[in-house]
Design an enzyme around this catalytic site. Structure first.
Site, PDB file in Angstrom:
ATOM      1  N   ASP A 107     -11.345   2.366   3.418  1.00 30.01           N
ATOM      2  CA  ASP A 107     -11.696   0.947   3.262  1.00 30.01           C
ATOM      3  C   ASP A 107     -13.211   0.780   3.079  1.00 30.01           C
ATOM      4  O   ASP A 107     -13.673  -0.284   2.684  1.00 30.01           O
ATOM      5  CB  ASP A 107     -11.322   0.166   4.535  1.00 30.01           C
ATOM      6  CG  ASP A 107      -9.933  -0.450   4.475  1.00 30.01           C
ATOM      7  OD1 ASP A 107      -9.535  -0.889   3.386  1.00 30.01           O
ATOM      8  OD2 ASP A 107      -9.270  -0.484   5.530  1.00 30.01           O
TER       9      ASP A 107
ATOM     10  N   LYS B 139       0.843  -1.200   0.000  1.00 30.15           N
ATOM     11  CA  LYS B 139       0.000   0.000   0.000  1.00 30.15           C
ATOM     12  C   LYS B 139       0.879   1.251   0.000  1.00 30.15           C
ATOM     13  O   LYS B 139       0.604   2.221  -0.698  1.00 30.15           O
ATOM     14  CB  LYS B 139      -0.951  -0.022   1.217  1.00 30.15           C
ATOM     15  CG  LYS B 139      -2.077  -1.043   1.035  1.00 30.15           C
ATOM     16  CD  LYS B 139      -2.879  -1.324   2.293  1.00 30.15           C
ATOM     17  CE  LYS B 139      -3.821  -2.502   2.038  1.00 30.15           C
ATOM     18  NZ  LYS B 139      -4.623  -2.904   3.180  1.00 30.15           N
TER      19      LYS B 139
ATOM     20  N   GLN C  89      -4.860  -1.618   9.267  1.00 36.13           N
ATOM     21  CA  GLN C  89      -4.737  -2.956   8.685  1.00 36.13           C
ATOM     22  C   GLN C  89      -5.342  -4.008   9.615  1.00 36.13           C
ATOM     23  O   GLN C  89      -5.044  -4.046  10.810  1.00 36.13           O
ATOM     24  CB  GLN C  89      -3.246  -3.253   8.409  1.00 36.13           C
ATOM     25  CG  GLN C  89      -2.995  -4.534   7.661  1.00 36.13           C
ATOM     26  CD  GLN C  89      -3.537  -4.534   6.234  1.00 36.13           C
ATOM     27  OE1 GLN C  89      -3.656  -3.504   5.590  1.00 36.13           O
ATOM     28  NE2 GLN C  89      -3.884  -5.703   5.747  1.00 36.13           N
TER      29      GLN C  89
END
Ligand code: GUN
Length: 285
Positions: free
Chosen positions: A120, A53, A97
Site C-alpha cells: 500500500d 483484491k 484493509q
C-alpha cells in the site's frame, strides 16, 4: 467535448503486463507471487474491496491468502499476525484493509508491516522514500492517477497541476508524484479561499475531496485533464464523483468517469506493487 479516459482499459493493460511478468517469474524462477490480505471485522465496503483484491490476484496468477479476523481481535493479536507474515517467505505483500475497528491503533499496525512488503506504501519509510524520489512502491491510487494522465499523452512537465485534497493516501503523495514529473503543483483543501480561481489555472486537475459533484464546469480551464478520485453518492443515491461530470465534460480536454475511471486503477497498481515486492525480495530485476 472532453475525451473520456477509460480506466477499465488502462487497468486491464496494467494487469496484463503484471500477469505476463508473473508467469515469467513462475516459469523461469519457480516463484509464485503471494499477497496476504488481512481484514478485521465485517465492514461491508471493506469486504467488497477485499473480495475484489483477491479476484484480481487470481486473474494475474498470484496466490492470495485471506486472514479474516473477528471484530474483537486485539491489537496485540493483529500485530502478532503481521509479524508472522513479515517473516513468511511465501508472502511478498501484506495488505491490512482499512479502516480497522476503533480499539486498534492503525498507525501502530502500519508501522509494524515490513516496508519491503508494504504494498500500500503507507509505512512512514515508504512515504519518506516517495518524498525523496527513491521509491520501490507508490501508493496505489496516486500511482493509478499518474498512469491515467500518461495515457492521455499530455506531458506534465511545466504544467500547472492542481490537487484538491490533502490526505495521506491520495492528495499529499499525488502532489509529490506530479512534482517529480516536473509539474508546478498547488495543493488545495477545505480551507483554501480562492479555490475556483486556482482550479481555473489548472492544466491538470486531480480532485480527491469526497464531496459529490463539487467541481463544476465553470471551475475548469478549457482543455484541462480532469481526474476524479471521488466515490460519492448523488442526491438520488447514484454513484458519482467529486466532479460534476455533465458540466465538466463540456470544458475539459480529458476526463475520467465515475465509475470506470480511477477506481479500477487502484487494484491494478496494487498488483503491480506486489509483483515489484516479489522481484525485490528474490533479487530478480
Ligand atoms: N481502505 C480503503 N482504501 C484502502 C487502500 O488502498 N488500502 C487499504 N489497506 N485499505 C483501504
Amino acid at each position: 467535448m472532453a475525451k473520456i479516459i477509460d480506466g477499465k482499459a488502462v487497468s486491464a493493460a496494467v494487469k496484463e503486463e503484471v500477469a505476463a511478468e508473473a508467469a515469467k517469474l513462475k516459469d523461469e524462477h519457480g516463484l509464485k507471487v503471494g499477497l496476504a490480505v488481512v481484514i478485521v471485522g465485517s465492514d461491508p465496503a471493506s469486504r467488497v474491496y477485499v473480495n475484489n483484491k483477491k479476484k484480481a490476484c487470481e486473474a494475474v496468477g498470484f496466490r492470495s491468502t485471506e486472514y479474516a479476523l473477528d471484530e474483537n481481535t486485539t491489537q496485540e493479536q493483529l500485530l502478532d499476525l503481521v509479524n508472522v507474515l513479515n517473516n513468511d517467505k511465501a508472502v511478498n505483500g501484506i495488505l491490512v484493509q482499512l479502516p480497522l475497528p476503533k480499539h486498534i491503533d492503525e498507525k501502530a499496525v502500519i508501522n509494524a508491516i515490513s516496508p519491503e512488503k508494504d504494498v500500500d506504501a503507507f509505512h512512514p519509510v515508504n512515504v519518506g522514500r516517495i518524498m525523496i524520489g527513491d521509491y520501490a512502491f507508490l501508493p496505489c491510487t496516486p500511482a493509478g492517477v499518474m498512469r491515467l494522465i500518461e495515457s492521455t499523452g499530455v506531458d506534465i512537465t511545466g504544467k500547472q497541476c492542481v490537487v484538491i485534497g490533502r490526505s495521506n493516501i491520495v492528495g499529499k503523495p499525488q502532489a509529490m508524484l506530479l512534482l517529480q514529473k516536473n509539474g508546478t503543483v498547488t495543493v488545495c483543501h477545505s480551507r483554501t479561499k480562492n479555490l475556483k480561481e486556482i482550479c481555473l489555472t489548472a492544466d491538470i486537475l486531480v480532485v480527491a475531496i469526497g464531496k459529490a459533484k463539487f467541481v463544476t464546469g465553470d471551475m475548469i480551464k478549457e482543455g484541462a485533464v480532469v481526474i476524479d478520485v471521488g466515490m460519492d453518492r448523488d442526491e438520488n443515491g447514484k454513484l458519482c464523483g467529486d466532479v460534476d461530470f455533465e458540466s465538466a465534460e463540456k470544458v475539459a480536454g480529458y476526463i475520467t468517469p465515475v465509475p470506470g475511471g480511477v477506481g479500477p486503477m487502484t487494484i491494478a497498481m496494487l498488483m503491480k506493487n506486489t509483483l515489484t515486492a516479489a522481484k525485490q525480495q528474490s533479487g530478480i530485476e
